[in-house]
Design a protein around this motif. Structure first.
Motif, short mmCIF file in Angstrom:
data_model
loop_
_atom_site.label_atom_id
_atom_site.label_comp_id
_atom_site.label_asym_id
_atom_site.label_seq_id
_atom_site.Cartn_x
_atom_site.Cartn_y
_atom_site.Cartn_z
N ASN A 1 -0.83 -11.84 -4.66
CA ASN A 1 -0.64 -10.39 -4.63
C ASN A 1 -1.69 -9.59 -3.86
OD1 ASN A 1 1.71 -10.48 -6.22
ND2 ASN A 1 0.47 -10.65 -8.06
N TYR A 2 -2.82 -10.18 -3.52
CA TYR A 2 -3.90 -9.39 -2.91
C TYR A 2 -4.47 -10.05 -1.66
CZ TYR A 2 -3.72 -6.47 -6.97
OH TYR A 2 -3.27 -5.61 -7.94
N LEU A 3 -4.77 -9.19 -0.67
CA LEU A 3 -5.39 -9.61 0.58
C LEU A 3 -6.72 -8.88 0.74
CD1 LEU A 3 -2.36 -9.15 3.00
CD2 LEU A 3 -3.19 -11.30 2.06
N LEU A 4 -7.70 -9.58 1.27
CA LEU A 4 -8.99 -9.00 1.61
C LEU A 4 -9.02 -8.89 3.13
CD1 LEU A 4 -11.94 -8.56 0.16
CD2 LEU A 4 -12.47 -10.54 1.57
N ILE A 5 -9.15 -7.68 3.64
CA ILE A 5 -9.17 -7.44 5.08
C ILE A 5 -10.62 -7.31 5.51
CG2 ILE A 5 -8.27 -6.03 6.97
CD1 ILE A 5 -6.13 -7.28 5.00
N TYR A 6 -11.02 -8.07 6.52
CA TYR A 6 -12.42 -8.03 6.96
C TYR A 6 -12.52 -8.21 8.47
CZ TYR A 6 -12.44 -13.19 7.23
OH TYR A 6 -12.18 -14.48 7.55
N ARG A 7 -13.73 -7.90 8.96
CA ARG A 7 -14.04 -8.07 10.38
C ARG A 7 -15.36 -8.84 10.46
NH1 ARG A 7 -12.90 -3.26 12.85
NH2 ARG A 7 -14.23 -2.24 11.35
N ALA A 8 -15.42 -9.83 11.31
CA ALA A 8 -16.64 -10.61 11.49
C ALA A 8 -17.21 -10.34 12.88
CB ALA A 8 -16.35 -12.09 11.33
N THR A 9 -18.51 -10.06 12.92
CA THR A 9 -19.22 -9.89 14.19
C THR A 9 -20.28 -10.99 14.27
OG1 THR A 9 -20.94 -8.43 13.31
CG2 THR A 9 -18.87 -7.39 14.03
N SER A 10 -21.11 -10.92 15.27
CA SER A 10 -22.15 -11.94 15.40
C SER A 10 -23.24 -11.81 14.35
CB SER A 10 -22.77 -11.88 16.80
OG SER A 10 -23.35 -10.61 17.02
N THR A 11 -23.32 -10.65 13.68
CA THR A 11 -24.37 -10.43 12.67
C THR A 11 -23.85 -10.11 11.28
OG1 THR A 11 -24.50 -8.09 13.28
CG2 THR A 11 -26.03 -9.61 14.38
N ASP A 12 -22.61 -9.61 11.18
CA ASP A 12 -22.10 -9.10 9.90
C ASP A 12 -20.70 -9.60 9.60
OD1 ASP A 12 -24.35 -7.40 9.74
OD2 ASP A 12 -23.30 -5.80 10.79
N VAL A 13 -20.40 -9.60 8.31
CA VAL A 13 -19.02 -9.68 7.83
C VAL A 13 -18.79 -8.37 7.09
CG1 VAL A 13 -17.41 -10.80 6.27
CG2 VAL A 13 -18.97 -12.18 7.62
N GLU A 14 -17.88 -7.55 7.62
CA GLU A 14 -17.60 -6.25 7.03
C GLU A 14 -16.28 -6.30 6.28
OE1 GLU A 14 -17.09 -1.55 8.20
OE2 GLU A 14 -17.16 -3.04 9.79
N ILE A 15 -16.34 -6.07 4.98
CA ILE A 15 -15.12 -6.02 4.17
C ILE A 15 -14.54 -4.62 4.36
CG2 ILE A 15 -14.12 -6.31 1.88
CD1 ILE A 15 -15.63 -8.81 3.01
N LEU A 16 -13.33 -4.55 4.91
CA LEU A 16 -12.71 -3.27 5.25
C LEU A 16 -11.84 -2.71 4.15
CD1 LEU A 16 -11.73 -4.22 8.89
CD2 LEU A 16 -13.73 -2.92 8.15
N SER A 17 -11.07 -3.57 3.49
CA SER A 17 -10.20 -3.11 2.41
C SER A 17 -9.66 -4.29 1.61
CB SER A 17 -9.04 -2.26 2.95
OG SER A 17 -8.25 -3.01 3.84
N VAL A 18 -9.17 -3.96 0.44
CA VAL A 18 -8.49 -4.93 -0.42
C VAL A 18 -7.13 -4.30 -0.69
CG1 VAL A 18 -8.52 -6.22 -2.58
CG2 VAL A 18 -10.69 -5.60 -1.48
N VAL A 19 -6.06 -5.01 -0.31
CA VAL A 19 -4.72 -4.42 -0.42
C VAL A 19 -3.79 -5.31 -1.23
CG1 VAL A 19 -4.91 -3.13 1.74
CG2 VAL A 19 -3.94 -5.41 1.77
N HIS A 20 -2.83 -4.67 -1.88
CA HIS A 20 -1.77 -5.40 -2.58
C HIS A 20 -0.79 -5.89 -1.53
CE1 HIS A 20 1.58 -6.29 -5.23
NE2 HIS A 20 0.70 -6.31 -6.21
N ALA A 21 -0.26 -7.07 -1.73
CA ALA A 21 0.64 -7.67 -0.75
C ALA A 21 1.90 -6.84 -0.52
CB ALA A 21 1.00 -9.09 -1.18
N ARG A 22 2.33 -6.07 -1.52
CA ARG A 22 3.53 -5.23 -1.35
C ARG A 22 3.23 -3.92 -0.64
NH1 ARG A 22 6.99 -5.68 -6.92
NH2 ARG A 22 7.36 -7.92 -6.80
N GLN A 23 1.96 -3.62 -0.50
CA GLN A 23 1.55 -2.38 0.15
C GLN A 23 1.88 -2.48 1.64
OE1 GLN A 23 -2.46 -1.62 -1.02
NE2 GLN A 23 -2.75 -0.01 0.47
N LYS A 24 2.37 -1.40 2.21
CA LYS A 24 2.65 -1.40 3.62
C LYS A 24 1.32 -1.44 4.36
CE LYS A 24 5.18 0.84 7.27
NZ LYS A 24 6.08 1.91 7.65
N TYR A 25 1.11 -2.50 5.09
CA TYR A 25 -0.15 -2.68 5.80
C TYR A 25 0.16 -3.34 7.13
CZ TYR A 25 -4.31 -5.10 7.31
OH TYR A 25 -5.32 -5.58 8.08
N PRO A 26 -0.39 -2.93 8.20
CA PRO A 26 -1.18 -1.72 8.41
C PRO A 26 -0.33 -0.50 8.49
CG PRO A 26 -1.03 -2.94 10.47
CD PRO A 26 -0.30 -3.72 9.40
#
Length: 91
Positions: free
Chosen positions: A66-91
């Motif tokens: 039911n849940y997804l963790l949306i993130y972005r990885a760079t050369s220095t960081d892992v940025e957690i952008l959002s946590v969404v329900h699978a039924r939620q319209k994303y993006p």
């Protein structure tokens, strides 16, 4: 090891989800938060282990069916952008 950064939106998502589930089943809420913590702990070591995201430059970790963790990885960081329900319209 990469630095972990939570966006304000992701922290709000996490609080909202935990509060909602916790009202009905506190044990399930704790279990979900624990699972998110496990996934995030692996991200700083293996940032590319999850599927490529629907938005350019993002990745999606499946926390549960039911849940997804949306993130972005760079050369220095892992940025957690959002946590969404699978039924939620994303993006």
């Amino acid at each position: 090891m990469l630095r972990l950064v939570w966006s304000a939106e992701a922290l709000d998502d996490l609080d909202t989800i935990a509060d909602y589930i916790g009202e009905h089943n506190p044990v399930a809420a704790d279990r979900l938060i624990g699972r998110i913590d496990e996934v995030v702990a692996h991200l700083v070591k293996f940032p590319k282990m999850h599927r490529v995201g629907r938005n350019t430059g993002t990745r999606e970790a499946i926390i549960s069916p039911n849940y997804l963790l949306i993130y972005r990885a760079t050369s220095t960081d892992v940025e957690i952008l959002s946590v969404v329900h699978a039924r939620q319209k994303y993006p």
